[in-house]
Write an enzyme that holds these catalytic residues in place. Structure first.
Site, PDB file in Angstrom:
ATOM      1  N   ASN A 139       1.125   3.740  -2.968  1.00 13.33           N
ATOM      2  CA  ASN A 139       0.906   5.500  -2.844  1.00 13.33           C
ATOM      3  C   ASN A 139       2.037   6.150  -3.337  1.00 13.33           C
ATOM      4  O   ASN A 139       1.879   7.223  -4.155  1.00 13.33           O
ATOM      5  CB  ASN A 139       0.690   5.729  -1.493  1.00 13.33           C
ATOM      6  CG  ASN A 139      -0.636   5.322  -0.824  1.00 13.33           C
ATOM      7  OD1 ASN A 139      -1.684   4.968  -1.622  1.00 13.33           O
ATOM      8  ND2 ASN A 139      -0.783   5.519   0.417  1.00 13.33           N
ATOM      9  N   ARG A 171      -9.792   4.222  -7.382  1.00 19.77           N
ATOM     10  CA  ARG A 171      -9.031   4.062  -6.302  1.00 19.77           C
ATOM     11  C   ARG A 171     -10.017   3.893  -4.917  1.00 19.77           C
ATOM     12  O   ARG A 171     -11.037   4.349  -5.161  1.00 19.77           O
ATOM     13  CB  ARG A 171      -8.120   4.991  -5.855  1.00 19.77           C
ATOM     14  CG  ARG A 171      -6.876   5.298  -6.882  1.00 19.77           C
ATOM     15  CD  ARG A 171      -5.862   4.343  -6.862  1.00 19.77           C
ATOM     16  NE  ARG A 171      -5.025   4.011  -7.623  1.00 19.77           N
ATOM     17  CZ  ARG A 171      -4.525   2.780  -8.050  1.00 19.77           C
ATOM     18  NH1 ARG A 171      -5.269   1.873  -7.930  1.00 19.77           N
ATOM     19  NH2 ARG A 171      -3.523   2.416  -8.682  1.00 19.77           N
ATOM     20  N   GLU A 196       0.956  -1.075   0.076  1.00 22.86           N
ATOM     21  CA  GLU A 196       0.038  -0.218  -0.222  1.00 22.86           C
ATOM     22  C   GLU A 196       0.709   1.331   0.026  1.00 22.86           C
ATOM     23  O   GLU A 196       0.658   2.181  -0.794  1.00 22.86           O
ATOM     24  CB  GLU A 196      -0.928   0.165   1.173  1.00 22.86           C
ATOM     25  CG  GLU A 196      -1.952  -1.244   1.255  1.00 22.86           C
ATOM     26  CD  GLU A 196      -3.209  -0.939  -0.089  1.00 22.86           C
ATOM     27  OE1 GLU A 196      -3.332   0.259  -0.414  1.00 22.86           O
ATOM     28  OE2 GLU A 196      -3.700  -1.991  -0.171  1.00 22.86           O
TER      29      GLU A 196
END
Length: 141
Positions: free
Chosen positions: A52, A106, A48
């Protein structure tokens, strides 16, 4: 006093390198003998954070992502750092379901996942300088 073991890797901020980061950190943490669940949580939180950096930090351009991991005793500390555009409002970015890229479908759950799977999460960011996400997890709870 227990010895600290640490590593740092850098790679191009492209989505294909997310799997590399996961494998490298998993291999580094393996001697600590984490459970399969702990290892999966670490890899998911790391994914994650790397995602990002690639998607939001560099916003279509390519830059460098730096991943560091240190192990001392039963504590794992990870950081993911980019040198991209930064996060304007960290509190807003950490809200569940918030995304700055709704057109890319997203989920807006990246920071939430990191917070659930890790024991501690800190985010430092500066506009046009980059973002550093630091996460800690104690193994064997």
């Amino acid at each position: 006093m227990e010895a600290e073991n640490k590593m740092v890797i850098e790679f191009d901020g492209i989505s294909e390198n997310e799997a590399f980061a996961r494998a490298a950190v998993a291999a580094f943490v393996a001697p600590m003998d984490p459970t399969l669940e702990e290892l999966t949580e670490i890899k998911t939180a790391l994914s994650e954070a790397v995602s990002n950096s690639v998607i939001h930090g560099y916003d279509g351009s390519t830059g460098t992502v730096r991943v560091g991991c240190s192990c001392i005793g039963r504590m794992v500390e990870l950081y993911v750092e980019d040198f991209g555009k930064g996060i304007e409002n960290i509190d807003k970015a950490k809200e569940p379901l918030y995304t700055s890229k709704p057109e890319q479908e997203r989920s807006g759950m990246g920071f939430t996942v990191m917070e659930i799977f890790m024991d501690r999460l800190t985010v430092e960011s500066s506009k046009d300088i980059g973002t550093k996400v630091t996460m800690m997890k104690r193994l064997g709870r």
